[in-house]
Design a protein around this motif. Structure first.
Motif, mmCIF file in Angstrom:
data_model
loop_
_atom_site.group_PDB
_atom_site.id
_atom_site.type_symbol
_atom_site.label_atom_id
_atom_site.label_comp_id
_atom_site.label_asym_id
_atom_site.label_seq_id
_atom_site.Cartn_x
_atom_site.Cartn_y
_atom_site.Cartn_z
ATOM 1 N N HIS A 150 0.834 -1.207 0.000
ATOM 2 C CA HIS A 150 0.000 0.000 0.000
ATOM 3 C C HIS A 150 0.868 1.255 0.000
ATOM 4 N N ILE A 151 1.870 1.250 0.865
ATOM 5 C CA ILE A 151 2.728 2.432 1.028
ATOM 6 C C ILE A 151 3.516 2.695 -0.252
ATOM 7 N N ARG A 152 4.063 1.665 -0.849
ATOM 8 C CA ARG A 152 4.793 1.856 -2.112
ATOM 9 C C ARG A 152 3.880 2.469 -3.177
ATOM 10 N N ASP A 153 2.658 1.950 -3.270
ATOM 11 C CA ASP A 153 1.712 2.470 -4.266
ATOM 12 C C ASP A 153 1.283 3.901 -3.934
ATOM 13 N N PHE A 154 1.062 4.172 -2.666
ATOM 14 C CA PHE A 154 0.673 5.511 -2.219
ATOM 15 C C PHE A 154 1.762 6.525 -2.561
ATOM 16 N N GLU A 155 2.998 6.185 -2.248
ATOM 17 C CA GLU A 155 4.100 7.109 -2.520
ATOM 18 C C GLU A 155 4.362 7.239 -4.016
ATOM 19 N N ARG A 156 4.169 6.170 -4.756
ATOM 20 C CA ARG A 156 4.318 6.257 -6.216
ATOM 21 C C ARG A 156 3.266 7.196 -6.798
ATOM 22 N N MET A 157 2.038 7.108 -6.312
ATOM 23 C CA MET A 157 0.979 7.997 -6.770
ATOM 24 C C MET A 157 1.324 9.449 -6.463
ATOM 25 N N LEU A 158 1.830 9.717 -5.261
ATOM 26 C CA LEU A 158 2.222 11.075 -4.910
ATOM 27 C C LEU A 158 3.325 11.572 -5.834
ATOM 28 N N SER A 159 4.318 10.727 -6.073
ATOM 29 C CA SER A 159 5.433 11.106 -6.937
ATOM 30 C C SER A 159 4.961 11.396 -8.357
ATOM 31 N N GLU A 160 4.098 10.545 -8.877
ATOM 32 C CA GLU A 160 3.637 10.703 -10.251
ATOM 33 C C GLU A 160 2.732 11.917 -10.435
ATOM 34 N N THR A 161 2.243 12.456 -9.336
ATOM 35 C CA THR A 161 1.410 13.660 -9.414
ATOM 36 C C THR A 161 2.155 14.898 -8.898
ATOM 37 N N GLY A 162 3.496 14.824 -8.912
ATOM 38 C CA GLY A 162 4.304 16.023 -8.683
ATOM 39 C C GLY A 162 4.897 16.226 -7.316
ATOM 40 N N THR A 163 4.836 15.227 -6.454
ATOM 41 C CA THR A 163 5.400 15.368 -5.109
ATOM 42 C C THR A 163 6.806 14.784 -5.049
ATOM 43 N N VAL A 164 7.745 15.587 -4.568
ATOM 44 C CA VAL A 164 9.113 15.124 -4.328
ATOM 45 C C VAL A 164 9.165 14.595 -2.894
ATOM 46 N N ILE A 165 9.529 13.333 -2.738
ATOM 47 C CA ILE A 165 9.503 12.682 -1.425
ATOM 48 C C ILE A 165 10.923 12.369 -0.974
ATOM 49 N N LEU A 166 11.248 12.798 0.252
ATOM 50 C CA LEU A 166 12.534 12.480 0.879
ATOM 51 C C LEU A 166 12.237 11.888 2.250
ATOM 52 N N LYS A 167 12.732 10.676 2.500
ATOM 53 C CA LYS A 167 12.458 9.997 3.763
ATOM 54 C C LYS A 167 13.769 9.833 4.536
ATOM 55 N N PHE A 168 13.756 10.284 5.779
ATOM 56 C CA PHE A 168 14.961 10.246 6.605
ATOM 57 C C PHE A 168 14.724 9.385 7.849
ATOM 58 N N PHE A 169 15.557 8.372 8.021
ATOM 59 C CA PHE A 169 15.571 7.599 9.255
ATOM 60 C C PHE A 169 16.671 8.165 10.131
ATOM 61 N N LEU A 170 16.299 8.738 11.265
ATOM 62 C CA LEU A 170 17.264 9.333 12.194
ATOM 63 C C LEU A 170 17.771 8.217 13.110
ATOM 64 N N HIS A 171 18.983 7.787 12.842
ATOM 65 C CA HIS A 171 19.537 6.569 13.419
ATOM 66 C C HIS A 171 20.405 6.887 14.633
ATOM 67 N N ILE A 172 19.847 6.662 15.828
ATOM 68 C CA ILE A 172 20.636 6.828 17.051
ATOM 69 C C ILE A 172 20.921 5.462 17.666
ATOM 70 N N SER A 173 21.930 5.437 18.509
ATOM 71 C CA SER A 173 22.291 4.201 19.200
ATOM 72 C C SER A 173 21.501 4.075 20.491
ATOM 73 N N SER A 174 21.473 2.879 21.013
ATOM 74 C CA SER A 174 20.784 2.634 22.282
ATOM 75 C C SER A 174 21.418 3.447 23.415
ATOM 76 N N ASP A 175 22.749 3.525 23.420
ATOM 77 C CA ASP A 175 23.441 4.285 24.467
ATOM 78 C C ASP A 175 23.099 5.767 24.396
ATOM 79 N N GLU A 176 23.005 6.301 23.174
ATOM 80 C CA GLU A 176 22.688 7.717 23.024
ATOM 81 C C GLU A 176 21.251 7.991 23.453
ATOM 82 N N GLN A 177 20.342 7.095 23.136
ATOM 83 C CA GLN A 177 18.963 7.298 23.594
ATOM 84 C C GLN A 177 18.900 7.288 25.123
#
Length: 269
Positions: A150-177
């Motif tokens: 569903h998500i792949r199709d949803f994001e593809r639809m957004l992209s094909e209708t002019g939306t630029v999508i950037l997804k960021f995973f903010l990766h912290i360590s267990s010790d830092e949390q």
């Protein structure tokens, strides 16, 4: 030489390991200099967003995901805080309401996507529906697989209708949390930021890392790429994200719309 996107783009079989959370490939080695660079990049992003808003051609969607304390709010302030409020919105998705639960899980998300010329930041997102739901067995593996599709199709639809999508995973360590949670508990001025449920969710750390790996690997596409951002360093986190966003906006080559020649005839009296 690798581009900034190539440095952080999720791999084909992305792993989420604590060892990678402290990397700082963009750092100059001088924290003050790095902070100054972030401020400069943030201003350039704001300047370009003004042109995008005037042009009304592109739609920009930024997705920020990460464990509690990974810096989603700090990223919004540090990278996007200079943008004119007229053209930007930040959406913090919480637990769904009764009305939202009465619809499909993407219903509330679709209502918040950007319009032409707009810049929207998702502080958490539709990815919660394949993360926390799976950690706590609210959905099974079969339903999770369906949702990836569903998500792949949803994001593809957004992209094909002019939306630029950037997804960021903010990766912290267990010790830092652990360190950041302890700081919030120790400082009364930070108690408003602390949710005791964060401690409960921390017990599922390994499960979340495994499910982030799965979600990234299942939904990383050229039209909606995932970037894995080392986030133990707040300054470097912002530097990496700002660099990727600015480079992406510059490649769109935004331009103000042509002037109206009729305005030359007008006189202000």
């Amino acid at each position: 030489m690798a581009s900034v996107q190539q440095l952080f783009r999720a791999g084909k079989k992305q792993k989420v390991l604590d060892a990678g959370a402290g990397e700082k490939p963009l750092s100059s080695g001088d924290k003050a200099q790095d902070k100054l660079q972030v401020e400069q990049l943030a201003q350039q992003i704001a300047d370009l967003q003004e042109i995008l808003y005037a042009q009304r051609k592109h739609k920009i969607l930024i997705v920020l995901q990460g464990m509690d304390t990974s810096g989603k709010d700090g990223t919004v302030r540090g990278v996007f805080g200079r943008i004119d409020p007229l053209g930007v919105s930040s959406v913090a998705f919480k637990a769904p309401t009764a009305e939202e639960k009465a619809h499909d899980y993407l219903w509330r998300v679709h209502q918040q996507v950007p319009g032409q010329g707009e810049f929207t930041i998702f502080n958490r997102s539709h990815y919660e529906d394949v993360l926390i739901t799976r950690v706590h067995d609210w959905i099974d593996d079969k339903e999770c697989k369906r949702r990836y599709a569903h998500i792949r199709d949803f994001e593809r639809m957004l992209s094909e209708t002019g939306t630029v999508i950037l997804k960021f995973f903010l990766h912290i360590s267990s010790d830092e949390q652990k360190k950041r949670l302890e700081e919030r508990i120790a400082d009364p001025d930070k108690h408003w930021k602390f949710d005791p449920n964060d401690l409960a969710e921390r017990k599922y750390w390994a499960d979340y890392q495994r499910l982030y790996e799965a979600a990234i690997n299942e939904t990383d596409t050229d039209y909606a790429p995932w970037y894995v951002i080392p986030a133990d360093s707040k300054t470097h986190r912002n530097l990496a994200i700002a660099s990727i966003v600015l480079d992406t906006l510059q490649k769109l080559k935004p331009a103000f719309p042509p002037g109206n020649p009729e305005f030359a005839k007008l006189k202000v009296v």
